[in-house]
Design an enzyme around this catalytic site. Sequence first.
Site, mmCIF file in Angstrom:
data_model
loop_
_atom_site.group_PDB
_atom_site.id
_atom_site.type_symbol
_atom_site.label_atom_id
_atom_site.label_comp_id
_atom_site.label_asym_id
_atom_site.label_seq_id
_atom_site.Cartn_x
_atom_site.Cartn_y
_atom_site.Cartn_z
ATOM 1 N N MET A 32 0.827 -1.218 0.000
ATOM 2 C CA MET A 32 0.000 0.000 0.000
ATOM 3 C C MET A 32 0.855 1.259 0.000
ATOM 4 O O MET A 32 1.615 1.508 0.943
ATOM 5 C CB MET A 32 -0.951 -0.012 1.202
ATOM 6 C CG MET A 32 -2.145 -0.938 0.966
ATOM 7 S SD MET A 32 -3.252 -0.994 2.375
ATOM 8 C CE MET A 32 -2.281 -1.949 3.528
ATOM 9 N N THR A 33 0.729 2.032 -1.072
ATOM 10 C CA THR A 33 1.444 3.295 -1.202
ATOM 11 C C THR A 33 1.003 4.242 -0.108
ATOM 12 O O THR A 33 -0.191 4.433 0.098
ATOM 13 C CB THR A 33 1.145 3.886 -2.597
ATOM 14 O OG1 THR A 33 1.770 3.030 -3.555
ATOM 15 C CG2 THR A 33 1.681 5.296 -2.745
ATOM 16 N N GLY A 65 4.596 0.111 -3.022
ATOM 17 C CA GLY A 65 5.373 0.126 -4.250
ATOM 18 C C GLY A 65 6.585 1.037 -4.103
ATOM 19 O O GLY A 65 6.486 2.132 -3.542
ATOM 20 N N GLN A 107 7.985 -4.239 -2.911
ATOM 21 C CA GLN A 107 7.248 -4.341 -4.177
ATOM 22 C C GLN A 107 7.845 -3.347 -5.173
ATOM 23 O O GLN A 107 7.790 -2.125 -4.962
ATOM 24 C CB GLN A 107 5.760 -4.030 -4.003
ATOM 25 C CG GLN A 107 5.009 -4.318 -5.304
ATOM 26 C CD GLN A 107 3.615 -3.738 -5.379
ATOM 27 O OE1 GLN A 107 3.406 -2.547 -5.097
ATOM 28 N NE2 GLN A 107 2.652 -4.541 -5.783
ATOM 29 N N HIS A 184 5.585 -5.679 -9.248
ATOM 30 C CA HIS A 184 4.240 -5.124 -9.466
ATOM 31 C C HIS A 184 3.907 -5.229 -10.957
ATOM 32 O O HIS A 184 4.302 -4.394 -11.759
ATOM 33 C CB HIS A 184 4.212 -3.666 -9.013
ATOM 34 C CG HIS A 184 2.825 -3.085 -8.866
ATOM 35 N ND1 HIS A 184 1.716 -3.636 -9.450
ATOM 36 C CD2 HIS A 184 2.382 -1.993 -8.184
ATOM 37 C CE1 HIS A 184 0.635 -2.907 -9.137
ATOM 38 N NE2 HIS A 184 1.021 -1.913 -8.362
ATOM 39 N N TYR A 189 -0.038 -0.521 -14.532
ATOM 40 C CA TYR A 189 1.236 0.203 -14.504
ATOM 41 C C TYR A 189 2.168 -0.425 -15.554
ATOM 42 O O TYR A 189 1.724 -1.286 -16.326
ATOM 43 C CB TYR A 189 1.834 0.192 -13.089
ATOM 44 C CG TYR A 189 0.966 0.980 -12.126
ATOM 45 C CD1 TYR A 189 0.822 2.360 -12.277
ATOM 46 C CD2 TYR A 189 0.237 0.351 -11.123
ATOM 47 C CE1 TYR A 189 -0.004 3.099 -11.434
ATOM 48 C CE2 TYR A 189 -0.595 1.080 -10.275
ATOM 49 C CZ TYR A 189 -0.709 2.459 -10.431
ATOM 50 O OH TYR A 189 -1.531 3.183 -9.615
#
Length: 380
Positions: A32-33, A65, A107, A184, A189
Site C-alpha cells: 500500500m502506497t 510500491g 514491491q 508489481h 502500470y
Amino acid sequence: MSNTIATDVETLFRPFPFGRVNLPNRLVMAPMTRSKSPGNVPGAEVAAYYRRRAEGGVGLIVTEGTHPDFRGAHGSPDVPNFFGAALSGWQRVVDEVHGAGGFIIPQIWHVGSVRKKGVGPDPDEAIVGPSAVMHPVHLSRGEPPPGAEIPEAMTQADIDACVGAYRQAAVDAVATGFDGIEIHGAHSYLIDQFFWSVTNQRQDAYGGNLAQRTRFATEIVAAMRAAVPEDFPIVFRFSQWKSGDYNHKMAASAEELDSFLQPLVEAGVDIFHCSTRRFNDPEFSGSDLNLAGWTKKLTGKPSITVGSVGLDNDFLRTFGGQEARKAGLDDLIRRMENNEFDLVAIGRALLSDPAWVQKIRTGREAEVIEFTRDYLQKLA
Ligand SMILES: Cc1cc2nc3c(=O)[nH]c(=O)nc-3n(C[C@H](O)[C@H](O)[C@H](O)COP(=O)(O)O)c2cc1C
C-alpha cells in the site's frame, strides 16, 4: 459474505515455507502506497509503521510500491525509491521488521504511462510506455488531466535498461536482507501496460497475443531469477482489472489465463499474487474458484488472494469516498480449508489496526479498530 464472525480461524495460522524462512501464518500485509517518504527515502516513521505490523503478528509484509532506477518510474510524490540513498532507509525498515520477528519483501513498481509530467524527483523526465498511446485512465473523465501526455514508446535499449534496473533491485533486495521480492505487474502500470492490448500495440516481439505480451515481464523475472539465490522467492502480482477499466478481463477464460501464466512460471516466478477487488468473486462462469484459485490450479504454484478481506466493500469504493464496515471471515476460511489458495493479503484493515492479525487469532474481533477513510492519510 456473511457478517457472522467465524470462530475457527486455525487454518489461517498454519505456517508456510517461504524461501529460507517459515512464515508463522498465512496472513500477508498487502502493498500500500503511503506517500510518506520525503525525498523518496523511507525514514524512521515508515520503519516504525512496518515494525508495528510485524509486532501485530502479520506473517509477511509486502512494502508499498517502490521505484526501480529507470527513468519515468515516479507517478506520485513522496513514494520511496529502491536505489541510491533510499536503500539505507530500506535497511532500517528490514532491521525493524526482523527485530520484531517479522518477514518483509519490497514491491518494485514502475508506473509507465500513468505518469504525469511535473511529478518529482525529475519533473521534466519523459513518460514511457510500451506504445505511444495515452493511458486510458487519463481519458476516463474527458480531457486528460494536466501533465498527462502520450508516452514515448520504449525502444529496445529502454527495455534492456529497464530490465537491468529490475535486476539491480533484486540484487539490492538480497543485499539489504529482504526475505524475497515482489514485482508489481498489476493495475495497468508499466508491466501491465505490456500485458494490456489497449496500451501495448507493438508490432515487435513484445506485442501480439496475450502470451506474447508477457515477454517484457518474463525478461524481468528471468533477469531477477538469475541474479538472486535459488531460494530467494520471487512473487509476481497481476490483475485482470485495469485503472480505467475496472471490469476488464485480460484473460477471458481459464485457457487464456493459462497461456498468460505459463511463460511467467517458466521464467521463474515462485508465487503469484492475484489482485482482485473482492476475494470471493468467482473468476470465470461455471466454477466458484477465484483468480488465486484458478492460478494455483493451472500452475501448481502457491498463490495469494486479496480483496475486501474483513471488510464489506472494495478499496476502489474507499478511494471513491465510501466507508467500509467490518465483515466476517467465514467464506475466506472455507476457501482456505479447500486449499483454493495459500496466502491471504490484507490491505485497509491493516491500515487502521496493526494488531488485526493478533485480534483475529485470539477471538477479539470486537476490538478490531474499524477502518475509516482518514486512515488513508496517516501512518497509524
Ligand atoms: C492506500 C492504498 C494504497 C495502495 N497501494 C498499492 C501499491 O502500492 N501497490 C499495489 O499493488 N497495490 C496497492 N493497493 C492495493 C492493495 O494492495 C490491495 O490490493 C487492495 O487494497 C485490496 O485489499 P483490501 O480490500 O484488503 O484493502 C493500495 C491500496 C490502498 C488502500
